[in-house]
Design a protein around this motif. Structure first.
Motif, PDB file in Angstrom:
ATOM      1  N   ILE A  90       0.836  -1.202   0.000  1.00  0.00           N
ATOM      2  CA  ILE A  90       0.000   0.000   0.000  1.00  0.00           C
ATOM      3  C   ILE A  90       0.872   1.254   0.000  1.00  0.00           C
ATOM      4  O   ILE A  90       0.619   2.216  -0.731  1.00  0.00           O
ATOM      5  CB  ILE A  90      -0.949  -0.010   1.203  1.00  0.00           C
ATOM      6  CG1 ILE A  90      -1.905  -1.209   1.105  1.00  0.00           C
ATOM      7  CG2 ILE A  90      -1.730   1.293   1.301  1.00  0.00           C
ATOM      8  CD1 ILE A  90      -2.681  -1.496   2.377  1.00  0.00           C
ATOM      9  N   GLN A  91       1.932   1.232   0.799  1.00  0.00           N
ATOM     10  CA  GLN A  91       2.833   2.381   0.854  1.00  0.00           C
ATOM     11  C   GLN A  91       3.541   2.585  -0.489  1.00  0.00           C
ATOM     12  O   GLN A  91       3.736   3.724  -0.933  1.00  0.00           O
ATOM     13  CB  GLN A  91       3.860   2.200   1.970  1.00  0.00           C
ATOM     14  CG  GLN A  91       4.696   3.457   2.231  1.00  0.00           C
ATOM     15  CD  GLN A  91       5.625   3.299   3.414  1.00  0.00           C
ATOM     16  OE1 GLN A  91       5.587   2.300   4.117  1.00  0.00           O
ATOM     17  NE2 GLN A  91       6.480   4.293   3.635  1.00  0.00           N
ATOM     18  N   ALA A  92       3.923   1.487  -1.137  1.00  0.00           N
ATOM     19  CA  ALA A  92       4.570   1.598  -2.443  1.00  0.00           C
ATOM     20  C   ALA A  92       3.624   2.218  -3.465  1.00  0.00           C
ATOM     21  O   ALA A  92       4.031   3.055  -4.292  1.00  0.00           O
ATOM     22  CB  ALA A  92       5.032   0.223  -2.909  1.00  0.00           C
ATOM     23  N   ARG A 150       4.527  10.165  -7.555  1.00  0.00           N
ATOM     24  CA  ARG A 150       5.381  10.369  -8.731  1.00  0.00           C
ATOM     25  C   ARG A 150       4.563  10.443 -10.017  1.00  0.00           C
ATOM     26  O   ARG A 150       5.122  10.453 -11.114  1.00  0.00           O
ATOM     27  CB  ARG A 150       6.389   9.228  -8.854  1.00  0.00           C
ATOM     28  CG  ARG A 150       7.314   9.060  -7.663  1.00  0.00           C
ATOM     29  CD  ARG A 150       8.151   7.789  -7.831  1.00  0.00           C
ATOM     30  NE  ARG A 150       8.770   7.394  -6.579  1.00  0.00           N
ATOM     31  CZ  ARG A 150       9.347   6.218  -6.373  1.00  0.00           C
ATOM     32  NH1 ARG A 150       9.377   5.329  -7.357  1.00  0.00           N
ATOM     33  NH2 ARG A 150       9.884   5.923  -5.208  1.00  0.00           N
ATOM     34  N   GLY A 151       3.249  10.450  -9.875  1.00  0.00           N
ATOM     35  CA  GLY A 151       2.399  10.526 -11.054  1.00  0.00           C
ATOM     36  C   GLY A 151       2.107   9.187 -11.701  1.00  0.00           C
ATOM     37  O   GLY A 151       1.634   9.133 -12.840  1.00  0.00           O
ATOM     38  N   ALA A 157       8.836   0.169  -4.627  1.00  0.00           N
ATOM     39  CA  ALA A 157       8.133   1.079  -5.537  1.00  0.00           C
ATOM     40  C   ALA A 157       8.907   1.233  -6.848  1.00  0.00           C
ATOM     41  O   ALA A 157       8.307   1.257  -7.935  1.00  0.00           O
ATOM     42  CB  ALA A 157       7.937   2.432  -4.873  1.00  0.00           C
ATOM     43  N   LEU A 158      10.231   1.296  -6.751  1.00  0.00           N
ATOM     44  CA  LEU A 158      11.061   1.454  -7.950  1.00  0.00           C
ATOM     45  C   LEU A 158      10.986   0.214  -8.846  1.00  0.00           C
ATOM     46  O   LEU A 158      10.878   0.331 -10.082  1.00  0.00           O
ATOM     47  CB  LEU A 158      12.509   1.722  -7.548  1.00  0.00           C
ATOM     48  CG  LEU A 158      13.517   1.914  -8.692  1.00  0.00           C
ATOM     49  CD1 LEU A 158      13.127   3.119  -9.546  1.00  0.00           C
ATOM     50  CD2 LEU A 158      14.930   2.068  -8.140  1.00  0.00           C
ATOM     51  N   VAL A 159      11.022  -0.975  -8.247  1.00  0.00           N
ATOM     52  CA  VAL A 159      10.948  -2.217  -9.023  1.00  0.00           C
ATOM     53  C   VAL A 159       9.592  -2.323  -9.721  1.00  0.00           C
ATOM     54  O   VAL A 159       9.518  -2.722 -10.899  1.00  0.00           O
ATOM     55  CB  VAL A 159      11.211  -3.437  -8.109  1.00  0.00           C
ATOM     56  CG1 VAL A 159      10.861  -4.740  -8.824  1.00  0.00           C
ATOM     57  CG2 VAL A 159      12.670  -3.463  -7.657  1.00  0.00           C
TER      58      VAL A 159
END
Length: 397
Positions: free
Chosen positions: A227-229, A236-237, A343-345
């Protein structure tokens, strides 16, 4: 012609429901393949769905099991004594016994020793070593495993650890794990775009990519990180929907977490679901399955429907099913306990925008080869008959 097959008994503490397919398939085998039956209790020490005891009254050809009941006596919720295992060990009609390889099951130690004295072949169905384990506990576990004539293991990592500890590779059979593969393939083949679109209507903006979590809602699964991700991605849009399929003690705190971040339009709690047609549709419509914590059979469930899986990169804190993930092909791994990296992955995977057919094929590949009852039964039959594991060409390349 008399039935001269090997008579094999599989003894467990209880029979987990997700394994009913493979258990029934073993019971349905015909001559000259081994003859299987089960000895197990019905009382559990953990919250898990078990096979209904009435299944023992049904003929295997109609979905039942050859199942004799024994009683389970738990001590301190860890140690187990099972009545009937000593009698099984001296039964002259039994050729091979497959025990559950849990060293805390005290009656298993005694029963194995008796079974070996009576000339039976003894196997253990076990996780083996999930991680490098030193100290007295690791030594006791290794001693326990060495009582057997062979181990049926869930994954290759356990096999590698055991080989390092001096175990004979020819006695280490990797059988992996599976769900109801044939049913899932049938459900998968019946799905249509119209059906999938119907399930997506739970979201205000169904066109957003969907991330699914399926499983028990417990603290070790770290669904809060998912959820946080999603929240970080939105900042970040990058908008995503999160579909949470399951129930458990963490449900209310997760709902509060969603409300506190104003994510209610993007996160949908479906609740517990056991109907494969619904589960298969929801996994299939999702772009990614994300399990930030300990992953197990969820990995198999997602891959069989062609949906890639993202989880963390620490195998010491996951089930052996983690091995099925091939980063960049059928999923990816993020840095353990790092929500920013998660989040990045997710972001990088979505940006690749690979064709769904290509991704789906990569996901299903390992399931079709290894993580299904047909492959498991082939390995179990060979292990029972004493075929050296090295001859089975079972290790993934």
């Amino acid at each position: 012609m008399p039935d001269t097959r090997l008579n094999v008994v599989i003894t467990h503490h209880f029979l987990a429901h997700y394994r009913r397919t493979i258990y029934n398939a073993l019971c349905r085998q015909r001559f000259p393949l081994p003859h299987y039956s089960f000895v197990a209790g019905t009382r559990t020490n953990i919250p898990i769905k078990t096979i209904d005891a009435k299944t023992a009254e049904i003929d295997p050809d109609r979905g039942g099991l050859r199942w004799k009941f024994i009683k389970n006596y738990w001590f301190f919720k860890i140690f187990l004594w099972q009545t009937g295992l000593m009698k099984l060990a001296v039964n002259r009609n039994v050729d091979v016994i497959i025990y559950l390889g849990v060293m805390y099951h005290l009656s298993t130690w005694v029963s194995i020793l008796i079974a070996k004295l009576t000339g039976k072949r003894v196997l253990m169905w076990t996780h083996g070593f999930l991680r490098e384990e030193k100290g007295i506990k690791g030594h006791i576990r290794a001693l326990f495993y060495k009582l057997s004539d062979g181990l049926l293991l869930y994954g290759n990592r356990a096999r590698e650890i055991l080989v390092k500890r001096g175990f004979d590779p020819d006695k280490l059979y990797v059988v992996y794990n599976s769900l109801d593969y044939d049913l899932q393939c049938a459900v998968r083949n019946d799905l249509s775009d119209e059906v999938l679109a119907g399930y997506k209507r739970v979201f205000a903006r169904p066109r957003f990519p969907t991330l699914i979590y399926i499983g028990r809602l417990t603290s070790d699964k770290r669904v809060d990180m998912l959820i946080q991700a999603a929240y970080l991605l939105r900042s970040r849009g990058i908008n995503v929907n999160v579909l949470i399929l399951g129930d458990g003690p963490a449900l209310e705190s997760l709902k509060q977490y969603v409300d506190s971040r104003d994510m209610s339009e993007n996160v949908y709690f479906y609740g517990a679901c056991y109907k494969e047609e619904d589960i298969g549709a929801m996994i299939s419509l999702s772009d990614l399955c994300v399990v930030p914590g300990d992953i197990g059979l969820t990995c198999m469930h997602s891959l069989v429907y062609g949906t890639p899986v993202i989880t963390h990169n620490n195998p010491d804190c996951s089930g052996p099913e983690w091995e099925a993930i091939k980063p960049g092909e059928n999923g990816d791994l993020f840095q353990y306990n790092d929500v920013d990296d998660l989040a990045l992955v997710i972001e990088n995977w979505l940006k690749r925008n690979r064709p769904r057919d290509e991704v789906g094929s990569a996901c299903r590949s390992s399931i079709d080869k290894y993580y299904n009852p047909h492959y498991q039964i082939k390995i179990i039959n060979n292990a029972v008959q004493g075929t050296p594991a090295g001859q089975l060409n079972q290790i993934q390349s």
